[in-house]
Design a protein around this motif. Structure first.
Motif, PDB file in Angstrom:
ATOM      1  N   ASN A 211      29.112  18.515 -70.549  1.00 53.09           N
ATOM      2  CA  ASN A 211      27.940  18.427 -71.664  1.00 53.09           C
ATOM      3  C   ASN A 211      26.700  17.483 -71.100  1.00 53.09           C
ATOM      4  O   ASN A 211      26.890  16.621 -70.269  1.00 53.09           O
ATOM      5  N   THR A 212      25.632  18.014 -71.653  1.00 49.45           N
ATOM      6  CA  THR A 212      24.382  16.961 -71.677  1.00 49.45           C
ATOM      7  C   THR A 212      24.283  16.468 -73.025  1.00 49.45           C
ATOM      8  O   THR A 212      24.503  17.093 -74.062  1.00 49.45           O
ATOM      9  N   PHE A 213      23.972  15.188 -72.931  1.00 49.83           N
ATOM     10  CA  PHE A 213      23.931  14.485 -74.369  1.00 49.83           C
ATOM     11  C   PHE A 213      22.374  14.549 -74.778  1.00 49.83           C
ATOM     12  O   PHE A 213      21.452  14.119 -74.208  1.00 49.83           O
ATOM     13  N   GLY A 214      22.227  15.026 -76.004  1.00 45.11           N
ATOM     14  CA  GLY A 214      20.975  15.058 -76.656  1.00 45.11           C
ATOM     15  C   GLY A 214      20.047  16.310 -76.529  1.00 45.11           C
ATOM     16  O   GLY A 214      18.983  16.473 -77.018  1.00 45.11           O
ATOM     17  N   ASP A 217      19.839  23.101 -75.445  1.00 48.19           N
ATOM     18  CA  ASP A 217      20.285  24.377 -74.820  1.00 48.19           C
ATOM     19  C   ASP A 217      21.407  24.189 -73.873  1.00 48.19           C
ATOM     20  O   ASP A 217      21.526  23.217 -73.170  1.00 48.19           O
ATOM     21  N   ILE A 218      22.013  25.272 -73.628  1.00 49.38           N
ATOM     22  CA  ILE A 218      22.955  25.294 -72.470  1.00 49.38           C
ATOM     23  C   ILE A 218      22.179  25.467 -71.134  1.00 49.38           C
ATOM     24  O   ILE A 218      21.306  26.103 -71.056  1.00 49.38           O
ATOM     25  N   ILE A 219      22.635  24.588 -70.224  1.00 52.95           N
ATOM     26  CA  ILE A 219      22.358  24.445 -68.858  1.00 52.95           C
ATOM     27  C   ILE A 219      23.159  25.487 -67.916  1.00 52.95           C
ATOM     28  O   ILE A 219      24.432  25.127 -67.915  1.00 52.95           O
ATOM     29  N   SER A 220      22.595  26.234 -67.253  1.00 55.00           N
ATOM     30  CA  SER A 220      23.517  27.083 -66.377  1.00 55.00           C
ATOM     31  C   SER A 220      22.675  27.317 -64.967  1.00 55.00           C
ATOM     32  O   SER A 220      21.479  26.964 -64.896  1.00 55.00           O
ATOM     33  N   PHE A 221      23.000  28.647 -64.347  1.00 51.04           N
ATOM     34  CA  PHE A 221      22.026  29.008 -63.188  1.00 51.04           C
ATOM     35  C   PHE A 221      20.829  29.484 -63.719  1.00 51.04           C
ATOM     36  O   PHE A 221      21.008  30.324 -64.955  1.00 51.04           O
ATOM     37  N   PRO A 222      19.714  29.332 -63.039  1.00 45.97           N
ATOM     38  CA  PRO A 222      19.691  28.853 -61.714  1.00 45.97           C
ATOM     39  C   PRO A 222      19.497  27.397 -61.749  1.00 45.97           C
ATOM     40  O   PRO A 222      19.359  26.916 -60.724  1.00 45.97           O
ATOM     41  N   ASP A 223      19.520  26.790 -62.846  1.00 48.18           N
ATOM     42  CA  ASP A 223      19.378  25.410 -62.982  1.00 48.18           C
ATOM     43  C   ASP A 223      20.512  24.428 -62.235  1.00 48.18           C
ATOM     44  O   ASP A 223      20.418  23.510 -61.607  1.00 48.18           O
ATOM     45  N   LYS A 225      22.917  25.317 -59.594  1.00 51.91           N
ATOM     46  CA  LYS A 225      23.024  26.452 -58.362  1.00 51.91           C
ATOM     47  C   LYS A 225      24.572  26.638 -58.322  1.00 51.91           C
ATOM     48  O   LYS A 225      25.105  27.721 -57.708  1.00 51.91           O
ATOM     49  N   PHE A 226      25.488  25.890 -58.541  1.00 53.58           N
ATOM     50  CA  PHE A 226      26.682  26.118 -58.664  1.00 53.58           C
ATOM     51  C   PHE A 226      27.515  26.810 -59.868  1.00 53.58           C
ATOM     52  O   PHE A 226      28.853  26.836 -59.900  1.00 53.58           O
ATOM     53  N   ASN A 227      26.625  27.244 -60.773  1.00 56.31           N
ATOM     54  CA  ASN A 227      27.172  28.124 -61.657  1.00 56.31           C
ATOM     55  C   ASN A 227      27.981  27.513 -62.829  1.00 56.31           C
ATOM     56  O   ASN A 227      28.680  28.051 -63.497  1.00 56.31           O
ATOM     57  N   ARG A 228      27.870  26.037 -62.958  1.00 54.70           N
ATOM     58  CA  ARG A 228      28.551  25.504 -64.147  1.00 54.70           C
ATOM     59  C   ARG A 228      27.789  25.400 -65.220  1.00 54.70           C
ATOM     60  O   ARG A 228      26.497  25.628 -65.122  1.00 54.70           O
ATOM     61  N   MET A 229      28.471  25.626 -66.414  1.00 58.14           N
ATOM     62  CA  MET A 229      27.810  25.535 -67.601  1.00 58.14           C
ATOM     63  C   MET A 229      27.868  24.322 -68.301  1.00 58.14           C
ATOM     64  O   MET A 229      28.983  23.692 -68.363  1.00 58.14           O
ATOM     65  N   TRP A 230      26.612  23.712 -68.877  1.00 56.47           N
ATOM     66  CA  TRP A 230      26.615  22.501 -69.321  1.00 56.47           C
ATOM     67  C   TRP A 230      26.039  22.537 -70.854  1.00 56.47           C
ATOM     68  O   TRP A 230      25.106  23.089 -71.227  1.00 56.47           O
ATOM     69  N   GLN A 231      27.077  22.485 -71.784  1.00 55.44           N
ATOM     70  CA  GLN A 231      26.798  22.591 -73.347  1.00 55.44           C
ATOM     71  C   GLN A 231      26.135  21.323 -73.682  1.00 55.44           C
ATOM     72  O   GLN A 231      26.454  20.184 -73.329  1.00 55.44           O
ATOM     73  N   GLN A 254      26.457  16.520 -57.776  1.00 56.10           N
ATOM     74  CA  GLN A 254      25.209  17.282 -58.091  1.00 56.10           C
ATOM     75  C   GLN A 254      24.955  17.841 -59.322  1.00 56.10           C
ATOM     76  O   GLN A 254      24.987  19.168 -59.698  1.00 56.10           O
ATOM     77  N   PRO A 255      25.040  17.104 -60.475  1.00 57.61           N
ATOM     78  CA  PRO A 255      24.482  17.727 -61.659  1.00 57.61           C
ATOM     79  C   PRO A 255      23.217  18.262 -61.629  1.00 57.61           C
ATOM     80  O   PRO A 255      22.376  17.953 -60.604  1.00 57.61           O
ATOM     81  N   PRO A 256      22.684  19.488 -62.334  1.00 59.54           N
ATOM     82  CA  PRO A 256      21.300  20.104 -62.414  1.00 59.54           C
ATOM     83  C   PRO A 256      20.554  18.925 -63.213  1.00 59.54           C
ATOM     84  O   PRO A 256      20.829  18.207 -63.730  1.00 59.54           O
ATOM     85  N   VAL A 257      19.248  18.777 -62.382  1.00 58.49           N
ATOM     86  CA  VAL A 257      18.043  18.277 -62.723  1.00 58.49           C
ATOM     87  C   VAL A 257      18.038  18.056 -64.362  1.00 58.49           C
ATOM     88  O   VAL A 257      17.540  17.011 -64.947  1.00 58.49           O
ATOM     89  N   LYS A 258      17.938  19.342 -64.800  1.00 63.97           N
ATOM     90  CA  LYS A 258      17.809  19.495 -66.275  1.00 63.97           C
ATOM     91  C   LYS A 258      18.632  18.455 -67.393  1.00 63.97           C
ATOM     92  O   LYS A 258      18.448  18.299 -68.453  1.00 63.97           O
TER      93      LYS A 258
END
Length: 491
Positions: A211-214, A217-223, A225-231, A254-258
């Motif tokens: 998860n991302t806190f706060g 949107d869901i973060i996934s590819f291309p943000d 690059k390893f194709n994980r989904m961050w709710q 390596q979590p996504p920058v977003k």
């Protein structure tokens, strides 16, 4: 569910669904040149499906030999959810995909499911097991998600011990007369450093929450690059936006920058409490990774110091979260029931604590695997005969209860094949030379079939007690070595 989550079935955005395919790359070692770094399979599909002009799935038929395919007709349904592969054979022990992989590499495996009433039952989706290699991964129960109009996904991090990775579905006590099914399968290679120092020879990591806190949107590819989904995850705590940039590669895993674009926080001097994840967890060990970054503009004062505790136990003391960001993690942390993360500010710190993102994985003990020597011999046998049982794919012995039809094995982490019984099974073809490598085999019953060719050297079967090859079409005499087998008493 403890693995994965749910998403809207009609979304066409790559930020909502993990929809991309890794271009097949030439690797440095010529022997690995033909192995893709990822597989993105449209289960039941017959042609490539490209979404948003850059996300491509391929048909799954090259990687599985069993099952039937069908389509679902529903407005605005994602193309990869409009086809599926289902498995009506009630006698098969499992139904397996087999994908070439790089031995010893780390992979994120994701399965996706959308029922759509494909079987005409129009009640609730079937419930069944999913298996990776020789380990029962989880129960697939998409009933709740489907009732809300959602598709379901599950993912797991695993290191295959061999040159192929098997992902299987299997019936369980709840399946009844329904047919297990699958909509899509993704397998993506991760960097070797990810989620260390877990011993992937003994464990896999089953995704519980990412998860991302706060965020919104869901973060996934291309943000990612390893194709994980961050709710996104929100509660009653205030949300702040970041005013400074970070570099993903500077962080462990390596979590996504977003994932650092927002955070939850509280005011100066107050303790920040978060009930996360939202579900109650079974009592076992978990891999936990938490990500922090001071959201203010970089300056000599852009830092925050606070203590991190989970369910009242210290997780990390005096954490200094600067604008560059920081990761803290634990590889085997005990959790049970509801989980509360508490961030307590240090004395005199002018701003409250904050948190940007987190991952929790259940540390799943592997169920074992069949001895490599036996796997090679059994796979050679499966290739040498025509019309083998439909479940002769994946691990020959494991998990327990899901061995190949006609195959019995020993107990233990490294299982050995002890019985092969294909009596009157309607098979033809020949017997491979490697059959004699099944050194723990006690009973070999292949009678009343249409096998032909020469009987190979079986001198390696030192434990063999009974041998039945009668009523076949073999050529030539029995190898003399058979009579010298020390435990053979019936043939």
């Amino acid at each position: 569910m403890l693995s994965g989550g749910a998403v809207a079935f009609d979304s066409m955005s790559p930020s909502v669904f993990l929809l991309w395919i890794i271009t097949i790359s030439l690797l440095a070692h010529s022997a690995l040149a033909s192995i893709p770094l990822g597989y993105f399979l449209d289960c039941g599909g017959t042609k490539e499906v490209t979404i948003d002009n850059n996300l491509t799935y391929i048909p799954d038929g090259s990687y599985i030999k069993v099952g039937k395919t069908t389509t679902i007709s529903k407005p605005d349904l994602l193309p990869i959810l409009s086809t599926l592969r289902y498995f009506p054979d009630m006698w098969a022990k499992k139904y397996c995909y087999s994908l070439p992989v790089i031995k010893g590499s780390k992979y994120l495996v994701k399965t996706m499911y959308y029922y759509g009433g494909f079987d005409g039952r129009n009640k609730q989706p079937p419930v069944f097991d999913q298996i990776v290699e020789g380990t029962r991964w989880s129960v697939v129960n998409t009933t709740e998600d489907y009732a809300k109009g959602l598709s379901s996904y599950y993912d797991i991090v695993v290191v295959p011990p061999g040159k192929t990775l098997s992902v299987c579905l299997a019936r369980n006590a709840h399946t009844g007369g329904a047919s297990p099914f699958i909509s899509a399968l993704e397998v993506k290679m991760l960097d070797a450093s990810f989620y260390n120092p877990i011993d992937f020879n003994k464990y896999a990591l089953l995704t519980v929450a990412r998860n991302t806190f706060g965020g919104e949107d869901i973060i996934s590819f291309p943000d990612d690059k390893f194709n994980r989904m961050w709710q996104p995850y929100k509660d009653q705590n205030p949300v702040v936006e970041s005013n400074s940039n970070v570099t993903s590669s500077d962080f462990w895993n390596q979590p996504p920058v977003k994932a650092f674009s927002s955070a939850v926080t509280t005011s100066r001097g107050k303790t920040l409490e978060i009930q996360w994840p939202s579900m109650s967890l079974p009592s076992t060990y978990y891999y936990i990774s938490l990500y922090f970054q001071d959201n203010r503009h970089p300056s000599p004062y852009s830092w925050r110091v606070f203590n991190v505790s989970i369910n009242g136990h210290t997780f990390y003391s005096s954490l200094n979260a600067t604008t560059n960001g920081v990761t803290v993690y634990a590889t085997k942390w005990p959790l049970s029931g509801k989980t509360k993360i508490t961030l307590t500010p240090g004395s005199g710190i002018p701003v409250g604590p904050l948190i940007n993102a987190g991952e929790i994985y259940q540390v799943l003990p592997l169920g074992g695997r069949t001895h490599t020597r036996d796997v090679i011999a059994m796979e050679d046998l499966a290739r040498s005969i025509q019309n083998p049982p439909v479940d002769w794919h994946g691990d020959p012995c494991l998990p327990k209860g899901n061995s190949w039809t006609g195959v019995t094995c020993s107990n233990g982490f490294h299982a050995r094949v002890t019985i092969v019984n294909l009596t009157n099974a309607g098979v033809s073809g020949s017997l491979p030379p490697t059959l004699g490598h099944l050194s723990a085999l006690e009973h070999l019953w292949l009678g009343e079939n249409k096998l032909s060719g020469n009987i190979p050297d079986l001198s390696g079967l030192k434990e063999l007690e009974t041998l039945h090859l009668e009523k076949n079409n073999f050529e030539g005499p029995l190898p003399p070595s058979i009579k010298k087998l020390p435990k053979l008493r019936d043939m």
